[in-house]
Scaffold this active site. Structure first.
Site, PDB file in Angstrom:
ATOM      1  N   SER A 197       0.798  -1.216   0.000  1.00  0.00           N
ATOM      2  CA  SER A 197       0.000   0.000   0.000  1.00  0.00           C
ATOM      3  C   SER A 197       0.833   1.270   0.000  1.00  0.00           C
ATOM      4  O   SER A 197       0.333   2.323  -0.390  1.00  0.00           O
ATOM      5  CB  SER A 197      -0.963   0.001   1.183  1.00  0.00           C
ATOM      6  OG  SER A 197      -0.259  -0.116   2.394  1.00  0.00           O
ATOM      7  N   HIS A 253      -5.227  -2.993  -3.155  1.00  0.00           N
ATOM      8  CA  HIS A 253      -4.740  -2.102  -4.223  1.00  0.00           C
ATOM      9  C   HIS A 253      -4.530  -2.826  -5.549  1.00  0.00           C
ATOM     10  O   HIS A 253      -4.010  -2.234  -6.495  1.00  0.00           O
ATOM     11  CB  HIS A 253      -3.442  -1.425  -3.781  1.00  0.00           C
ATOM     12  CG  HIS A 253      -3.619  -0.651  -2.514  1.00  0.00           C
ATOM     13  ND1 HIS A 253      -4.171   0.606  -2.488  1.00  0.00           N
ATOM     14  CD2 HIS A 253      -3.373  -0.986  -1.222  1.00  0.00           C
ATOM     15  CE1 HIS A 253      -4.229   1.026  -1.233  1.00  0.00           C
ATOM     16  NE2 HIS A 253      -3.765   0.080  -0.443  1.00  0.00           N
ATOM     17  N   LYS A 273     -11.629   1.241  -2.588  1.00  0.00           N
ATOM     18  CA  LYS A 273     -10.554   1.830  -3.378  1.00  0.00           C
ATOM     19  C   LYS A 273     -10.966   1.863  -4.855  1.00  0.00           C
ATOM     20  O   LYS A 273     -11.903   2.567  -5.205  1.00  0.00           O
ATOM     21  CB  LYS A 273      -9.257   1.117  -3.055  1.00  0.00           C
ATOM     22  CG  LYS A 273      -8.859   1.546  -1.630  1.00  0.00           C
ATOM     23  CD  LYS A 273      -7.857   0.711  -0.919  1.00  0.00           C
ATOM     24  CE  LYS A 273      -7.678   1.267   0.484  1.00  0.00           C
ATOM     25  NZ  LYS A 273      -7.038   0.375   1.402  1.00  0.00           N
TER      26      LYS A 273
HETATM   27  C1  LIG Z   1      -7.161   0.144   2.806  1.00  0.00           C
HETATM   28  C2  LIG Z   1      -6.559  -1.169   3.103  1.00  0.00           C
HETATM   29  C3  LIG Z   1      -7.220  -2.104   3.886  1.00  0.00           C
HETATM   30  C4  LIG Z   1      -8.491  -1.789   4.605  1.00  0.00           C
HETATM   31  O1  LIG Z   1      -9.568  -1.802   3.764  1.00  0.00           O
HETATM   32  P1  LIG Z   1     -10.888  -0.988   4.213  1.00  0.00           P
HETATM   33  O2  LIG Z   1     -11.959  -1.568   3.397  1.00  0.00           O
HETATM   34  O3  LIG Z   1     -10.597   0.440   3.902  1.00  0.00           O
HETATM   35  O4  LIG Z   1     -11.065  -1.229   5.690  1.00  0.00           O
HETATM   36  C5  LIG Z   1      -6.663  -3.361   4.011  1.00  0.00           C
HETATM   37  N1  LIG Z   1      -5.494  -3.658   3.441  1.00  0.00           N
HETATM   38  C6  LIG Z   1      -4.808  -2.770   2.710  1.00  0.00           C
HETATM   39  C7  LIG Z   1      -3.522  -3.183   2.079  1.00  0.00           C
HETATM   40  C8  LIG Z   1      -5.308  -1.490   2.529  1.00  0.00           C
HETATM   41  O5  LIG Z   1      -4.623  -0.593   1.828  1.00  0.00           O
END
Ligand SMILES: *Cc1c(COP(=O)(O)O)cnc(C)c1O
Length: 390
Positions: free
Chosen positions: A181, A209, A239
């Protein structure tokens, strides 16, 4: 009188301020998009994970509104009680097909999904093997499970293999971000799956991602052409898919176990049905318009070439483009200068990244124009003091 401990909190906040680690929220006066309005200014938005520009897409809005008309807003209960609507059911079936897995389950968020998976599969007798740069919620899930928790150096398959060779645990789980991330690089998923096969382990892929970006939008397993009952594919909806919630896809038995036993699934209210409708519409958009994912990949290539002209190193093959500067104060200063230049690029500081790894984190989107991406590279060159383009 204030509670005991309040003074310690105040001292903790002072220490954060001294170290340049205090974070403040921006208040947006616009939807997500390539340009957002904040503090009375229109800023080109390189801060959002809305990689396909779906968060405020007309069809996403319409899908949400139609779902609210049909099902209201709140789900009213946990999925196991009475919160699981026709839309939740359809979204799970659609995601399993989309991602190429036998079955899928819709969780309240990616964070909740990782906690749920790790605590449902692992207990004190298990061992979890995790990449050192994994997202915080995989680490939190591992700690909460009480399993032995071993972290291997970033993407280091050899080190992981040595750890797996030494384990006596009956339940082994390899947990990794599929796309990291803060760095945007991709886990060596084929090698990890081979190790999982050889050492009889689960492979938990956090595809927050990768979904919507890799494998023509179907995620990292599709990118590598992998299907295996060992793979547990966690894909967030907040995302690239422009919504909220998360799917976990995998073998039907493991999904049924999560449905019965994953505590954040069992003990949280189901997502609003409109969130399921948005997920369905986002999958349709990705399937009907493959050009959207292709545009994102074009923007990534354009950004790399423009950065090279301005003396900025970039190599990530995904929407996340880190520009590491090291010192947190410098990262904040560069981010502030970019804001003056009309560019919204967050400074990311420890503890989100390792000590000495403070950076600008550029997020590219299919909704950006080529011109916006070129202007960002020029502004970065200026803010970093790299002078004019070579
Ligand atoms: C954003 C993110 C999460 C969390 O996901 P949400 O649905 O926003 O709680 C989990 N793992 C990674 C790698 C992230 O970037």
């Amino acid at each position: 009188m204030a509670p005991a401990g309040r003074d310690a909190l105040a001292r903790g906040l002072d220490a954060l301020a001294r170290d340049g680690l205090v974070r403040a929220r921006r208040v947006l006066d616009s939807p997500q998009g390539p340009v957002v309005r904040e503090g009375g200014a229109d800023l080109v938005n390189f801060a959002s994970n809305d990689y396909l520009g779906l968060a405020s897409h007309a069809r996403i809005r319409a899908a949400a509104v139609a779902a609210i008309e049909r099902f209201g807003f709140g789900a009213g209960a946990s999925p196991l009680v009475v919160g699981h609507s026709r839309l939740h059911e359809e979204a799970e079936t659609a995601f399993a097909r989309f991602a190429g897995a036998p079955r899928a389950l819709l969780f309240p968020s990616g964070y909740a999904a990782n906690l749920g998976i790790l605590t449902a599969l692992a207990d004190r007798s298990a061992e979890i093997f995790a990449d050192r740069l994994n997202h915080a919620c995989l680490n939190d899930g591992a700690l909460l499970s009480r399993a032995a928790f071993r972290r291997y150096p970033h993407r280091n398959v050899g080190a992981l293999e040595a750890m797996l060779g030494a384990t006596r645990a009956a339940t082994r789980i390899i947990a990794t971000d599929a796309v990291f991330s803060m760095d945007g690089d991709i886990a060596p998923v084929a090698e990890l799956l081979a190790l999982a096969e050889r050492h009889d382990a689960w492979l938990l892929l956090d595809d927050a991602h990768g979904i919507g970006v890799l494998g023509e939008g179907r995620g990292t397993p599709a990118h590598f052409g992998l299907r295996s009952p060992r793979v547990i594919h966690m894909a967030t909806l907040g995302k690239a898919l422009g919504g909220y919630g998360a799917f976990v896809a995998g073998d039907a038995t493991v999904i049924e176990w999560l449905l019965q036993r994953a505590r954040p699934y069992v003990f949280s209210t189901a997502l609003p049905p409109a969130a399921a409708a948005v997920a369905l519409e986002a999958m349709r958009l990705v399937e009907e318009h493959p050009a959207r994912v292709a545009t994102l990949l074009e923007r990534i290539g354009e950004f790399h070439r423009a950065c090279a002209r301005h003396g900025i190193e970039t190599s990530s093959p995904t929407a996340i483009q880190p520009v590491v500067v090291g010192d947190p104060a410098r990262a904040v200063a560069v981010s502030a200068r970019l804001r003056e230049l009309g560019q919204l690029v967050p400074a990311i500081r420890p503890p989100t990244v390792p000590e000495g790894g403070a950076r600008l984190r550029v997020s590219l989107s299919a909704a950006h124009t080529r011109e916006q991406v070129l202007a960002l590279a020029a502004a970065l060159g200026e803010a970093l003091g790299h002078g004019a383009a070579r």
